[in-house]
Design an enzyme around this catalytic site. Sequence first.
Site, short mmCIF file in Angstrom:
data_model
loop_
_atom_site.label_atom_id
_atom_site.label_comp_id
_atom_site.label_asym_id
_atom_site.label_seq_id
_atom_site.Cartn_x
_atom_site.Cartn_y
_atom_site.Cartn_z
N GLU A 1 0.75 -1.30 0.12
CA GLU A 1 0.08 -0.12 -0.11
C GLU A 1 0.98 1.28 -0.09
OE1 GLU A 1 0.84 -1.59 4.04
OE2 GLU A 1 -0.29 -2.44 2.34
N ASP B 1 22.45 18.91 -30.34
CA ASP B 1 23.18 19.80 -31.22
C ASP B 1 24.53 20.22 -30.84
OD1 ASP B 1 23.40 21.66 -33.23
OD2 ASP B 1 21.94 23.14 -32.15
N ASP C 1 17.69 23.84 -28.47
CA ASP C 1 17.15 25.07 -27.92
C ASP C 1 16.64 26.04 -29.29
OD1 ASP C 1 19.48 25.76 -29.35
OD2 ASP C 1 20.58 26.78 -27.88
N ASP D 1 14.25 22.59 -33.32
CA ASP D 1 14.34 21.28 -32.56
C ASP D 1 13.02 20.99 -32.00
OD1 ASP D 1 17.00 21.35 -32.74
OD2 ASP D 1 17.61 22.86 -31.44
N ASN E 1 6.56 -14.73 3.09
CA ASN E 1 5.45 -14.72 4.18
C ASN E 1 4.48 -15.79 3.98
OD1 ASN E 1 7.17 -13.12 5.91
ND2 ASN E 1 5.90 -11.39 5.53
N ASN F 1 2.86 -5.93 9.59
CA ASN F 1 3.06 -5.07 8.12
C ASN F 1 3.21 -3.90 8.49
OD1 ASN F 1 2.66 -6.79 5.37
ND2 ASN F 1 1.41 -7.93 7.06
N ASP G 1 6.14 -1.52 7.00
CA ASP G 1 5.67 -0.58 5.90
C ASP G 1 6.03 0.94 6.40
OD1 ASP G 1 4.30 -2.08 4.07
OD2 ASP G 1 2.49 -1.65 5.06
#
Length: 906
Positions: A331, A373, A648, A652, A716, A741, A745
């Site tokens: 999650e 370039d 630039d 381009d 697990n 958990n 987490d």
Amino acid sequence: MTMLTPRTPAKLAPPGRTRRERKAAELESRTRLAGERLTALSARPDVHALQSVDASRHGLTHTEAALRLELHGPNVVAQQRAPHWFVQLAKAYGNPFIGVLVILAAVMYWQDPGDPGVVILSVMVGISGLLRFWQEYRSGRAADALKQLVTTTCAVQRRSGSGSGPTTFEVPMDQVVPGDVVKLAAGDLIPADLRLITSKDLMVGQAALCGESLPVAKADTRARDLGQQETTDPVEADNLCLMGTSVTSGTATGVVVATGADTYFGSMAGSLVGERPQTNFDDGVRKVSFLLIRFMLVMVPVVFMVNGLTKGDWNEAFLFGIAVAVGLTPEMLPMVVSANLARGAVAMSQRKVVVKRLNAIQNLGAMDVLCTDKTGTLTEDRIVLDRYLDVHGDADDEVLEYGYLNSHFQTGLKNLMDQAVIDRVGEAEEVVVDARFSMVDEIPFDFARRRMSVVLNRNGISGDLGRPEHIMITKGAVEEVLDLCTHMADRGERVELTERLRRHVTRIAEDDNRGGLRVLAVATRTIAAPRDTYTVADEDGLTLVGFLAFLDPPKADAARALHGLADKGIAVKVVTGDNDLVAARVCADVGIDVGQVVLGSEIDALDEPALRALAARTTVFAKANPVQKARIVRALQADGHTVGFLGDGINDAAALRDADVGISVDTAVDIAKESADIILLEKDLTVLEQGVVQGRTTFGNTIKYIKMTASSNFGNVFSVLVASAFIPFQPMLAIMLLVQNLVYDIAQLATPWDRMDEEYLRKPRNWDAKGIFRFMVTIGPVSSLFDISMFLIMWNVFAADSEASQSLFQSGWFVEGLLSQTLIVHMIRTRKIPFIQSRASWPVMVMTMLAVLTGLYLPFSPLAGPLGFVALPASYFPWLIGVLLAYCTLTQLVKTWYIRRFNTWL
């Protein structure tokens, strides 16, 4: 009709329709009304357009502009901006993992409103959503602040007072108001809807509005424009320029007749603004998410059935199955992804890299080909006029004078070479030149002709018929100018340019090219029948005067920067519009293996498969136009590469849009900055290299979390299946699984702040969903072996072999399971030996240490009773240390085998 009224919403569609239908009808109505207003202005004289916005050809006063800005508001349209904070908060909870947890919490509450698991699930949902919201909210604000570093301006003609003359100012586009007189040149974005007053060889790219990839020519207008035949489509009107389009060549002035939401583009903004297409990054996260969800949907019913059949308590088995589902749900993934991207954007900003689109960070890290370039990237972008030569290669002041006249009098976009010529002559000469010559007309530069011309009047000098004598001075690329020359100036004499002499002068220019100089040809023509206006057709029958040779020296650190990119697995390809000889010389000077230089004209003759093969083996492309640059990018992508494009210029923009990650600089022309995903505050490959490293760090920390979570969760569940099949009681209570958990987490929240090994950063990285599954099923069962070992120890050594002693069994496995999960963080985060060859960052060390201490403390804490824990005997801990050490050793051995077998880790 006046446009100086506050904006009012368009009339809504009749009731009785769906919301979507009403919105579509409203948008259609807005667009139609905006189009009708513009086409009416197009069909009538320009004086009417000026009157409609209460303006004059000289522009507004500053006071008038300020009042109109307050009346009409900023010149902005609907765009992808961060939603209000409460909308962001709601969206933070809109991901499949949180949805799974909410459903599981609702089921648990339905079964038992007092179940503490409901509280734990609520905490997990709250932490995941709130942290994701906070990271995205902060990153949005940071991105907005970073974008302020890149401003887009336009040239507006304004006056100090009603009696003063006009002055041209650069103002931010969002401050343009109806009635402003805007001056346009090549490279400019059209800031608002304009009715043209004057224009000269104006070409406008209108792809954003009509999808037409080629620029469209607008009508030439010098004096009063009486309007054109009325059309129903404002895009087709040749005396209108619309917001969202851009100038590719030519010059013009126009009066602003609509701004912001009142523009034709703004009227469609509601339909144009929306979700952007998914990037490789988005698609990878989505695939991984649904891989884990599918795995959960398969494993949880199996766990439920095994527990129900072996224990006979289906209610307890159901709750245990829910807890297992929670354990399989990563999650925190959306939050970790958001935090990684936000941290990457901030870190890159500190390295002078502005991220306009957060997901582009990953594409930057995945980039394995960079098309760039030459000018300003490999060279210093500091053009100096090195020499001015006659047709024999000798220094000649007359060539300098003609070159100066061309650069001085042109009104279009002055490039670096124009400025170098002006700087060489000096300011003192301007007064003398302005006294001797006056401007008659000009033919602006464009990328197709690759030249520009000015037509001047020699003040005080008349021709044979007593008319003022006009002289055209043309300056541009050698090949293009030579094609127009019929004669050349040879020591004061005008001689015919024969094929032999043409080869001679071409060789003069090529010799300078090979010396690393950029060469322009200068030619003149005396006009026999002077007139007020001139066109491209008049650029004919020219006399070659000589050459201007410019020097743009390679950057001192260019070779080192290229070597650094090569070390990171990035192939650099130079794609330039410059001369092939100049490009080859500069590339060779900075250590690029040039090979055979391919010209843009050669690309046009190739089909897509042939171009793919050519692009793969070619390093330097020269004299490439915008369409050819974009084709090169697409060919490389079709060959499986993640392509970045650094540019630039106006030419381009197409390649910047087509590239996986478009990179520009803050000094680029407007359309290039708008097309780019990432903007460098310095046009320097070293800065880009640092951005690539940060992009790969961002990706690495994201994939690190996914592999940690997937493998540990799989292990697990495998352990749960084994224990459920052979142990007469639940191997761990549902509430214990939820707490485990939750602690794990929270420990993972530090992952975005971890460092990556130097070896990992040397190669481009891409998503590999199959690789994640392979990793999960290979590494996950390793932890299960030691979970089973702990089962046997608790069963045989500590006699936890009955329902009466199940709490001891469950407490022992809880501690071992949490500590082994936490250790996997350090085992997986590096392909090296953890703690010895590679250490995690201090946030990761602190969070994992807190998780370990929490796991050890819980069985002895006041929460032990409510959670079902019992205190563990002292003799348990030597066994725990032994299991964990064995676990780390075997994991390292499996890791070594895995790397040798699959040649990958993270």
